[in-house]
Write an enzyme that holds these catalytic residues in place. Structure first.
Site, PDB file in Angstrom:
ATOM      1  N   LYS A  77     -10.916   5.690   5.308  1.00 60.22           N
ATOM      2  CA  LYS A  77      -9.817   6.848   4.397  1.00 60.22           C
ATOM      3  C   LYS A  77     -10.448   8.307   3.869  1.00 60.22           C
ATOM      4  O   LYS A  77     -11.533   8.261   3.795  1.00 60.22           O
ATOM      5  CB  LYS A  77      -8.656   5.912   4.025  1.00 60.22           C
ATOM      6  CG  LYS A  77      -8.116   5.056   4.640  1.00 60.22           C
ATOM      7  CD  LYS A  77      -7.161   4.231   4.147  1.00 60.22           C
ATOM      8  CE  LYS A  77      -7.227   3.058   4.380  1.00 60.22           C
ATOM      9  NZ  LYS A  77      -5.715   1.901   4.696  1.00 60.22           N
ATOM     10  N   TYR A 102       0.635   2.776  11.566  1.00 62.66           N
ATOM     11  CA  TYR A 102       1.467   2.122  10.866  1.00 62.66           C
ATOM     12  C   TYR A 102       2.281   2.694  11.150  1.00 62.66           C
ATOM     13  O   TYR A 102       3.590   2.016  10.718  1.00 62.66           O
ATOM     14  CB  TYR A 102       0.819   3.097   9.597  1.00 62.66           C
ATOM     15  CG  TYR A 102      -0.620   3.027   8.513  1.00 62.66           C
ATOM     16  CD1 TYR A 102      -1.033   1.652   8.912  1.00 62.66           C
ATOM     17  CD2 TYR A 102      -0.789   4.196   8.586  1.00 62.66           C
ATOM     18  CE1 TYR A 102      -2.414   1.475   8.473  1.00 62.66           C
ATOM     19  CE2 TYR A 102      -1.876   4.027   7.825  1.00 62.66           C
ATOM     20  CZ  TYR A 102      -2.882   2.585   7.736  1.00 62.66           C
ATOM     21  OH  TYR A 102      -3.632   2.470   6.763  1.00 62.66           O
ATOM     22  N   ASN A 117      -6.924   3.054  -0.746  1.00 63.59           N
ATOM     23  CA  ASN A 117      -7.238   2.113  -0.813  1.00 63.59           C
ATOM     24  C   ASN A 117      -8.440   2.045   0.490  1.00 63.59           C
ATOM     25  O   ASN A 117      -9.077   1.133   0.668  1.00 63.59           O
ATOM     26  CB  ASN A 117      -7.052   0.822  -0.606  1.00 63.59           C
ATOM     27  CG  ASN A 117      -5.609   0.473   1.002  1.00 63.59           C
ATOM     28  OD1 ASN A 117      -6.634   2.017   2.119  1.00 63.59           O
ATOM     29  ND2 ASN A 117      -5.478  -0.457   0.701  1.00 63.59           N
ATOM     30  N   HIS A 146     -10.089   1.467   6.272  1.00 58.11           N
ATOM     31  CA  HIS A 146      -8.841  -0.056   7.422  1.00 58.11           C
ATOM     32  C   HIS A 146      -9.298  -0.550   8.322  1.00 58.11           C
ATOM     33  O   HIS A 146     -10.789  -0.592   8.883  1.00 58.11           O
ATOM     34  CB  HIS A 146      -7.660   1.072   8.316  1.00 58.11           C
ATOM     35  CG  HIS A 146      -7.210   0.691   9.436  1.00 58.11           C
ATOM     36  ND1 HIS A 146      -6.696   0.047   9.154  1.00 58.11           N
ATOM     37  CD2 HIS A 146      -7.861   0.012  10.435  1.00 58.11           C
ATOM     38  CE1 HIS A 146      -6.031  -0.500  10.774  1.00 58.11           C
ATOM     39  NE2 HIS A 146      -7.074  -0.399  11.664  1.00 58.11           N
ATOM     40  N   GLU A 183      -6.546  -0.295  18.900  1.00 60.58           N
ATOM     41  CA  GLU A 183      -6.973   1.104  18.214  1.00 60.58           C
ATOM     42  C   GLU A 183      -8.487   2.120  17.721  1.00 60.58           C
ATOM     43  O   GLU A 183      -8.248   2.859  18.062  1.00 60.58           O
ATOM     44  CB  GLU A 183      -7.148  -0.408  16.194  1.00 60.58           C
ATOM     45  CG  GLU A 183      -6.256   0.111  15.642  1.00 60.58           C
ATOM     46  CD  GLU A 183      -6.084  -1.349  14.398  1.00 60.58           C
ATOM     47  OE1 GLU A 183      -7.560  -1.052  14.112  1.00 60.58           O
ATOM     48  OE2 GLU A 183      -5.207  -1.344  14.322  1.00 60.58           O
TER      49      GLU A 183
HETATM   50  P1  DAT Z   1      -4.542  -3.470   5.526  1.00 59.14           P
HETATM   51  O1  DAT Z   1      -4.275  -1.801   5.017  1.00 59.14           O
HETATM   52  O2  DAT Z   1      -4.721  -4.386   4.299  1.00 59.14           O
HETATM   53  O3  DAT Z   1      -4.469  -4.443   6.827  1.00 59.14           O
HETATM   54  P2  DAT Z   1      -1.543  -2.941   6.158  1.00 59.14           P
HETATM   55  O4  DAT Z   1      -1.261  -2.767   7.577  1.00 59.14           O
HETATM   56  O5  DAT Z   1      -0.323  -3.989   5.538  1.00 59.14           O
HETATM   57  O6  DAT Z   1      -2.579  -3.101   5.352  1.00 59.14           O
HETATM   58  O7  DAT Z   1      -0.887  -1.696   4.889  1.00 59.14           O
HETATM   59  C1  DAT Z   1      -1.304  -0.373   5.476  1.00 59.14           C
HETATM   60  C2  DAT Z   1      -1.560   0.234   4.583  1.00 59.14           C
HETATM   61  O8  DAT Z   1      -0.482   0.827   4.320  1.00 59.14           O
HETATM   62  C3  DAT Z   1      -2.429  -0.614   3.406  1.00 59.14           C
HETATM   63  O9  DAT Z   1      -3.887  -0.331   3.320  1.00 59.14           O
HETATM   64  C4  DAT Z   1      -1.703   0.650   1.942  1.00 59.14           C
HETATM   65  C5  DAT Z   1      -0.711   0.975   2.467  1.00 59.14           C
HETATM   66  N1  DAT Z   1       0.110   0.058   2.344  1.00 59.14           N
HETATM   67  C6  DAT Z   1       1.189  -1.562   2.323  1.00 59.14           C
HETATM   68  N2  DAT Z   1       1.052  -2.015   1.676  1.00 59.14           N
HETATM   69  C7  DAT Z   1       1.635  -0.835   0.519  1.00 59.14           C
HETATM   70  C8  DAT Z   1       2.586  -0.911  -0.739  1.00 59.14           C
HETATM   71  N3  DAT Z   1       2.789  -2.208  -1.317  1.00 59.14           N
HETATM   72  N4  DAT Z   1       2.580  -0.075  -1.669  1.00 59.14           N
HETATM   73  C9  DAT Z   1       2.045   0.921  -1.353  1.00 59.14           C
HETATM   74  N5  DAT Z   1       1.247   1.399  -0.119  1.00 59.14           N
HETATM   75  C10 DAT Z   1       1.120   0.325   0.752  1.00 59.14           C
HETATM   76 MG    MG Z   2      -3.289  -3.229   9.059  1.00 57.01          MG
END
Ligand code: DAT
Ligand code: MG
Length: 134
Positions: free
Chosen positions: A11, A51, A114, A117, A128
């Site tokens: 990212k 997303y 974070n 991805h 993807e």
């Molecule tokens: P991942 O990236 O572990 O697959 P995800 O698909 O649920 O997780 O979410 C995509 C991204 O969205 C994640 O990397 C960071 C952001 N995100 C997810 N949950 C969040 C939260 N509770 N607060 C802030 N950002 C969040």
């Molecule tokens: Mg995800």
């Protein structure tokens, strides 16, 4: 077990913080193979597709702003059980639960920025890789 492919994205924070090499090194040391890679800048439309499951979340505007804030480094990564294996190397979504030794545990200190991805299923990996490499 047959090799799988997954989609990995470093990212904008990883690119800005010069962590591309560090993360690639971990992927290679694990024994996975990078089969495609490119640096790219994403627009809001592709972020909304990627997303789509989060569009209605209160944090979505921050997520969108972050993901479009600079270039990302996209990769297709291949190896045995690589989809689950990469999720393990990455550490959990909740970075407060990400242990040291994982990529997020070692480098992320807030929920939005974070570092990495990784696809969460075979279906997602196919979609993807197509989305970001075709
Ligand atoms: P991942 O990236 O572990 O697959 P995800 O698909 O649920 O997780 O979410 C995509 C991204 O969205 C994640 O990397 C960071 C952001 N995100 C997810 N949950 C969040 C939260 N509770 N607060 C802030 N950002 C969040
Ligand atoms: Mg995800």
């Amino acid at each position: 077990m047959a090799d799988e492919k997954t989609y990995i994205m470093l990212k904008p924070d990883a690119v800005k913080r010069r962590l591309i090499g560090e993360v690639i090194s971990r992927i290679e040391k694990k024994g996975y193979q990078i089969t495609q890679a490119k640096l790219m800048t994403l627009d809001k439309i592709v972020i909304a597709e990627h997303y789509a499951h989060l569009l209605d979340k209160p944090f979505y505007p921050d997520l969108e702003a972050f993901m479009t804030s600079g270039p990302v480094f996209s990769m297709a990564v291949e190896g045995e059980n690589v989809i689950a294996g990469m999720r393990q190397l990455m550490g959990p979504t909740n970075i407060y639960e990400a242990l040291p030794g994982t990529i997020r545990g070692d480098y992320a200190n807030n929920m939005t920025e974070n570092i990495i991805h990784g696809s969460d299923s075979e279906e997602a990996a196919i979609i993807e890789i197509k989305r970001f490499f075709e």
